[in-house]
Design an enzyme around this catalytic site. Sequence first.
Site: not given
Length: 448
Positions: A115, A130, A169-170, A213, A244, A381
Amino acid sequence: MSKLKNVYLQGVLETVKKRNPNEPEFQQAVTEVLESLEPVIEKHPEYQKAGIMDCLVEPERVIKFRVPWMDDAGKVHVNRGYRVQFNSAIGPYKGGLRLHPTVTESVIKFLGFEQIFKNSLTGLPIGGGKGGSDFDPKGKSDNEIMRFCQSFMTELQRHIGADTDVPAGDIGVGGREIGFMYGQYKKLRNEFVGVLTGKGLPYGGSLARTEATGYGLCYFVDEMIRAKGKSFKGATVVVSGSGNVAIYALQKVNQLGGTVVAMSDSAGYIYDPKGIKFDVIQRLKEVDRKRISEYAKLVPSAKYVDGCSGIWTVKCDIALPSATQNEIDKKAAETLVKNGCFAVGEGANMPSTPEAIDVFLSNGVLFGPAKAANAGGVATSALEMSQNSMRLSWTFEEVDAKLKNIMIGIYKNASEAAKKYGAEGNLVAGANIAGFLKVANAMLAYGI
Ligand code: NDP
Ligand code: 2IT
């Protein structure tokens, strides 16, 4: 065995392996980045002198906590929660929360490490972090999900903040979970601030974050293949996963004139030569929360095959792995190449093993690595954070246009960095180098 020749970087990797034994995913992610950075370290001794790499591979902070919750039958369960605040050199820690039984400290650390570079590539002021838990959301009622999310946030809220650390989110965390977590944060802190992203539209969410994404992935791949005279028009595409990222990649592929013939979940995959229908899969997964096998019952031209890894045997021009880490191994990559696949865009984080990446690169497959190709989610984001700070909201079209520009910029930046450091055409190296430079220069400025 790593391919590293630089003695300083070999030492950094040795230390990582010694300090983090039994963390294979974290070691894998670090090895790839260090290998890419070899030409940078050789050219710029100042990074070695300031110990930048030694610092970069050690998280600034690892938070690990107990998450007790009660199921509908009154039974108590205890899960483990994590937040890894990896690097805040260029902005508040930023990154998703994953709820999945396979979550370990190694998984969260690999994701947090990646990230850092991804967020830097977006060009926006966000650091790397994360979090998540080994909680399994599958088969849980809405009330059980709510109680888990509230318990998780009861501890997490001590460590985050709109200018400190902003989760999102993930896997296993979407709008429903972010809603429960935001509600709990607000209750405990009595603050209405942009401390989470991926929020619902009535309480500070951004238009186009849900789509970002998957859309961003397609914008990136489109740019990458257009540079070689190819396009999505008429292309056959395979998208793994049906969450997603995968759902909105499907929608954008359709808009760009391609056909998605296969998608999957952890149990198996569906194949439909006529093209998978966005409306059907979206309702099935987002609203009804059912297994993908149900799709074949709704659409007669589709067939369902048990086992998710078989999806890579489906012939395609473009593959968009969008489920989870290491889902494409050497054999799957060889099959894709043999079947004529000319481009791969990583929607998931680290979906290709190092051996698979070697197969793609050595066969001239256009390869968009995760840190670049899936950065559209976190970029949007950051746009949500901007809108929250301004207490304004942009239209869908405004956010989508910014997202597209960001993805084109990431492609340019990564390809130029690859060329500059002797790895022309290798976007793995280019993304790692371009992402690294901004963070490293900020760290240099701060001193140790
Ligand atoms: P979701 O939870 O919405 O969907 C995940 C999908 O992947 C589901 O279809 C799921 O199947 C499948 N999957 C998950 N774990 C496994 C596994 N171990 N083996 C096989 N299939 C699996 O997650 P997202 O779509 O948000 O995330 C997908 C990937 O994209 C992850 O790697 C994530 O880190 C990455 N990503 C997500 C971003 C975002 O904004 N959401 C941004 C950038 C990257 P099942 O339902 O059966 O579990
Ligand atoms: O992997 C990722 O970039 C995400 N899960 C999105 C993180 C975010 O903060 O939007």
